[in-house]
Enzyme design. Structure first.
Site, PDB file in Angstrom:
ATOM      1  N   ARG A  65       0.836  -1.201   0.000  1.00 35.94           N
ATOM      2  CA  ARG A  65       0.000   0.000   0.000  1.00 35.94           C
ATOM      3  C   ARG A  65       0.870   1.250   0.000  1.00 35.94           C
ATOM      4  NH1 ARG A  65      -4.700  -1.627   4.440  1.00 35.94           N
ATOM      5  NH2 ARG A  65      -5.310  -3.566   3.423  1.00 35.94           N
ATOM      6  N   GLU A  69      -6.306   0.076  15.540  1.00 35.82           N
ATOM      7  CA  GLU A  69      -6.949  -0.926  14.690  1.00 35.82           C
ATOM      8  C   GLU A  69      -5.943  -1.989  14.247  1.00 35.82           C
ATOM      9  OE1 GLU A  69      -7.536  -2.757  10.977  1.00 35.82           O
ATOM     10  OE2 GLU A  69      -6.967  -0.666  10.669  1.00 35.82           O
ATOM     11  N   SER A 114      -9.905  -5.915  10.579  1.00 34.12           N
ATOM     12  CA  SER A 114     -11.220  -5.477  10.122  1.00 34.12           C
ATOM     13  C   SER A 114     -12.004  -6.698   9.664  1.00 34.12           C
ATOM     14  CB  SER A 114     -11.101  -4.450   8.997  1.00 34.12           C
ATOM     15  OG  SER A 114     -10.482  -5.029   7.868  1.00 34.12           O
ATOM     16  N   ARG A 148       1.414  -5.488  12.929  1.00 33.69           N
ATOM     17  CA  ARG A 148       0.664  -4.877  14.029  1.00 33.69           C
ATOM     18  C   ARG A 148       0.528  -5.823  15.219  1.00 33.69           C
ATOM     19  NH1 ARG A 148      -3.526  -0.341  11.854  1.00 33.69           N
ATOM     20  NH2 ARG A 148      -2.051   0.626  10.389  1.00 33.69           N
TER      21      ARG A 148
END
Length: 404
Positions: A250, A337, A340, A377
């Site tokens: 990304r 976060e 998801s 993460r």
């Protein structure tokens, strides 16, 4: 893509959904105007071709020549009109679930539950990068030297920790009916567009290789979804679930100045992703099942987290309904976060043409995706929540068998 008949027949409903997702509702009128021109041109072309065929049968040569010239004048108008119509259609996001929280941005997301106790330390808390750099297991300076900002190297125990997370996720998911897959990390533009991942400004996030006319996938689900592109699946086989592992890419467009140091927000990361092809009447249940799998994985790591219902203005472009899991990071004194979980209903299925065979004929499936682990993460969360006074950190018990 959104159902064209929905836009045509229920424009006010579509406008309301666009507003909820912070998209200008004038897009509906613009599309309908162009769609009307396209339909009229198609009608005229069909009528003119039929007339030409009849004149040819009647051997009315002089009139046929005139009609043929009319047809030649009209035909070149179609490609440009279709291209513009397709471009506009590509800007329509999936409409949100009307039961979902209405909101403009992340500040209006709804926390629905918190799980686990935040660790209490009897020593000054450090952030993960300080600990990892002191231990020599993460090096972002050398990453920047070689590849630029937002890249890093993992070394030694951090490497084994990543591999342990992958093995742990795959073991749990495969026991729960998910078929393991390592998908390609490159995708054709038309397939990427069909997955709804080039519309609504998302193209700025993508890495494009013009010489090869390929994009680098931004998530494992981008290339897992098209596995069954242009196929009709058996209803009795549903749901079909995959657990994919891949590297993802990304640009992090629009995030300049945010989390520039470390491995929280990077251009390249590894991920284990869940993906499900579900019956439309059971996709809401499947959505909750995917969330339950995320919670099972998190509970095994003994990390404190909360489940958040993402409001309409903050949810993804392709999403009808979205949950996030946010994990507590004591070194940053906040939840961030980490996963998801999305139901895209038939939005992506229409784009890549994947259906199931029912007693009433072929119908579009509902496609769902959910992060098992975004590895970087999770490494951050494990280091910060399990840090020790001497500058080290504990490995979660459930991962020790994979760490050898």
């Amino acid at each position: 893509m959104l159902d064209i008949n929905l836009i045509r027949n229920e424009p006010e409903k579509v406008k309301s959904g666009l507003k909820a997702k912070n998209v200008n509702s004038s897009l509906v009128d613009e599309f309908l105007s162009l769609d009307a021109k396209w339909r009229e041109l198609i009608k005229k072309l069909d009528e003119t071709r039929a007339r030409l065929n009849q004149l040819s049968k009647e051997r009315n040569i002089d009139t046929a020549k005139k009609v043929k010239e009319e047809l030649k004048a009209m035909e070149p108008q179609l490609p440009a009109l279709e291209e513009e119509r397709g471009r506009l259609l590509n800007q329509f996001p999936n409409l949100p679930d009307p039961k979902w929280p209405l909101g403009k941005d992340g500040s209006e997301n709804k926390v629905i539950k918190e799980v686990g106790k935040k660790p209490a330390f009897k020593f000054p808390v450090k952030d993960y990068l300080t600990i990892a750099e002191d231990l020599g297991i993460i090096d972002v300076e050398r990453g920047a030297k070689v590849s630029g900002s937002r890249f890093g190297y993992l070394f030694k125990e951090a490497v084994f920790l990543e591999l342990a997370l992958v093995q742990y996720a795959m073991e749990i998911l495969s026991k729960n009916g998910f078929q393991p897959v390592i998908p390609p990390v490159m995708i054709k533009p038309d397939v990427f567009r069909g997955m709804g991942r080039l519309g609504g400004g998302q193209e700025e996030e993508r890495y494009y290789l013009p010489k090869d006319d390929l994009y680098l996938a931004g998530s494992s689900e981008h290339t897992i979804g098209p596995i069954h592109m242009n196929e009709v699946l058996e209803e009795n086989d549903l749901p079909i679930r995959y657990a994919g592992f891949s590297t993802c890419f990304r640009r992090e467009a629009g995030s300049y100045g945010k989390d520039t140091k470390g491995i929280l927000r990077v251009h390249q990361f590894d991920k284990v992703e869940m993906f499900s092809f579900a019956h439309p009447e059971k996709s809401e249940k499947e959505h909750k099942f995917l969330l339950s799998m995320q919670e099972e994985l998190m509970s095994g790591l003994k990390l404190p987290y909360r489940v958040v219902q993402i409001c309409t203005g903050d949810m993804g472009f392709t999403d009808y309904a979205q949950y996030d899991i946010e994990t507590w990071l004591p070194g940053q004194d906040q939840y961030r976060e980490t996963q998801s979980c999305s139901n895209t209903t038939d939005f992506q299925a229409r784009g890549i043409n994947v259906k199931y065979k029912s007693s009433e004929g072929s119908k579009y499936l509902h496609l769902l995706n959910a992060t098992a682990f975004a590895i970087g993460r999770m490494v951050i969360a494990i280091i910060e929540n399990n840090q020790t006074k001497d500058g080290n950190f504990q490995i979660p018990k459930i991962l020790k068998k994979y760490m050898k």
